[in-house]
Design a protein around this motif. Structure first.
Motif, PDB file in Angstrom:
ATOM      1  N   ARG A  95       0.840  -1.192   0.000  1.00 50.70           N
ATOM      2  CA  ARG A  95       0.000   0.000   0.000  1.00 50.70           C
ATOM      3  C   ARG A  95       0.874   1.240   0.000  1.00 50.70           C
ATOM      4  O   ARG A  95       1.989   1.235   0.505  1.00 50.70           O
ATOM      5  CB  ARG A  95      -0.914   0.020   1.238  1.00 50.70           C
ATOM      6  CG  ARG A  95      -1.915  -1.120   1.304  1.00 50.70           C
ATOM      7  CD  ARG A  95      -2.853  -0.957   2.481  1.00 50.70           C
ATOM      8  NE  ARG A  95      -3.641   0.261   2.367  1.00 50.70           N
ATOM      9  CZ  ARG A  95      -4.490   0.689   3.306  1.00 50.70           C
ATOM     10  NH1 ARG A  95      -4.639   0.007   4.434  1.00 50.70           N
ATOM     11  NH2 ARG A  95      -5.180   1.806   3.122  1.00 50.70           N
ATOM     12  N   GLY A  96       0.342   2.326  -0.555  1.00 46.39           N
ATOM     13  CA  GLY A  96       1.035   3.598  -0.530  1.00 46.39           C
ATOM     14  C   GLY A  96       1.738   3.920  -1.830  1.00 46.39           C
ATOM     15  O   GLY A  96       2.079   3.036  -2.620  1.00 46.39           O
ATOM     16  N   LYS A  97       1.969   5.230  -2.045  1.00 50.88           N
ATOM     17  CA  LYS A  97       2.585   5.683  -3.284  1.00 50.88           C
ATOM     18  C   LYS A  97       4.031   5.222  -3.403  1.00 50.88           C
ATOM     19  O   LYS A  97       4.490   4.848  -4.483  1.00 50.88           O
ATOM     20  CB  LYS A  97       2.519   7.212  -3.370  1.00 50.88           C
ATOM     21  CG  LYS A  97       3.041   7.759  -4.689  1.00 50.88           C
ATOM     22  CD  LYS A  97       2.877   9.263  -4.799  1.00 50.88           C
ATOM     23  CE  LYS A  97       3.317   9.764  -6.172  1.00 50.88           C
ATOM     24  NZ  LYS A  97       3.160  11.233  -6.303  1.00 50.88           N
ATOM     25  N   GLY A  98       4.754   5.251  -2.295  1.00 44.93           N
ATOM     26  CA  GLY A  98       6.137   4.802  -2.341  1.00 44.93           C
ATOM     27  C   GLY A  98       6.249   3.351  -2.742  1.00 44.93           C
ATOM     28  O   GLY A  98       7.082   2.975  -3.582  1.00 44.93           O
ATOM     29  N   ASP A  99       5.408   2.516  -2.159  1.00 44.91           N
ATOM     30  CA  ASP A  99       5.410   1.093  -2.499  1.00 44.91           C
ATOM     31  C   ASP A  99       5.066   0.902  -3.974  1.00 44.91           C
ATOM     32  O   ASP A  99       5.673   0.072  -4.663  1.00 44.91           O
ATOM     33  CB  ASP A  99       4.403   0.353  -1.618  1.00 44.91           C
ATOM     34  CG  ASP A  99       4.348  -1.137  -1.911  1.00 44.91           C
ATOM     35  OD1 ASP A  99       5.189  -1.867  -1.362  1.00 44.91           O
ATOM     36  OD2 ASP A  99       3.489  -1.556  -2.711  1.00 44.91           O
ATOM     37  N   ALA A 100       4.102   1.676  -4.483  1.00 43.93           N
ATOM     38  CA  ALA A 100       3.707   1.568  -5.887  1.00 43.93           C
ATOM     39  C   ALA A 100       4.857   1.955  -6.808  1.00 43.93           C
ATOM     40  O   ALA A 100       5.134   1.283  -7.812  1.00 43.93           O
ATOM     41  CB  ALA A 100       2.488   2.442  -6.160  1.00 43.93           C
TER      42      ALA A 100
END
Length: 272
Positions: A95-100
């Protein structure tokens, strides 16, 4: 120093001339052609209505589009495939933008990677400016809404103040000269991932990248960029919550001395 061409003597053998293979170069404009393939990474969750605007501005000379789907419940993936038939879709498991973004970076095959938001706020036609900076010698091309020629339609006074303060702190603590810290439109050479080893999941990933490229001694060039309003839907960004997460990243990085990473960023999603 001056140079000149000496006419070849008729009795002398002609020197070997290497003519580059023009098919290896992608015409970008009437003034620029590049050989490095360019990958565009777009993290998206329930952005089916915005993707037509995003894809419409992407230049046709890019090598690939990598869409990281954050388990969307709308037609985000279907729309992306209709708009760009060769799109690479990565299903995000975290989850999250960094993970994406970390998942998307790991799936890229291009030598240059460009980060573009899926909400329609970024103009893909600016990509040529980022690529031009990289092929001219920069390692990291950082978008800035506050550099001369940039701008934003989508910043509240609170967010603007917070960004200004956090930018000043990073400049002071790390010797940077940024005009904008919390902006997600950036581009870089793929090999830079080995030097910055991203390891955060949220919106603070952009700040982490900006800090670590400075700590790694990479060459950074700011690119004036204009941020437009999100076209459809509501942003998941929360000024106070995410501002505190950015501040924690700054404090953490100030107390650590990074060494060049020996491994690339870890992929956390499945490529479809």
């Amino acid at each position: 120093m001056s140079s000149f061409l000496r006419p070849a003597d008729a009795d002398e053998p002609s020197p070997l001339t290497v003519v580059p293979d023009r098919s290896a170069y992608r015409p970008v404009s009437c003034h620029l052609a590049i050989a490095p393939p360019v990958s565009v990474v777009i993290p998206a969750m329930n952005e089916a209505e915005n993707l037509p605007y995003v894809f419409r501005t992407l230049p046709d000379w890019i090598h690939e589009v990598v869409l990281v789907d954050g388990n969307s419940t709308d037609d985000t993936v279907r729309v992306a495939r209709e708009l760009w038939p060769g799109v690479t879709v990565v299903t995000q498991r975290g989850r999250g933008k960094g993970d994406a973004l970390i998942s998307g970076f790991a799936a890229c095959t291009g030598e240059i990677i460009v980060m573009v938001d899926a909400d329609g706020s970024a103009d893909g036609r600016e990509i040529v400016s980022y690529v031009s900076a990289l092929v001219s010698g920069a390692d990291f091309a950082k978008g800035s809404r506050f550099a001369n020629g940039g701008g934003t339609d989508d910043m509240t006074p609170v967010r603007r103040l917070g960004n200004r303060v956090l930018t000043a702190v990073v400049n002071l603590k790390f010797g940077a000269r940024y005009t904008d810290l919390c902006y997600g439109y950036n581009a870089f050479w793929r090999h830079c991932l080995d030097r910055i080893a991203l390891d955060c999941a949220g919106f603070e990933v952009e700040t982490l990248m900006n800090i670590r490229v400075v700590k790694a001694g990479l060459r950074v060039q700011e690119i004036p960029s204009h941020e437009f309003h999100r076209i459809h839907g509501a942003s998941n960004l929360r000024a106070v919550r995410d501002g505190l997460r950015v501040l924690r990243v700054i404090l953490r990085e100030r107390g650590t001395r990074r060494k060049p990473a020996a491994r690339p960023a870890l992929i956390t999603g499945d490529v479809l």
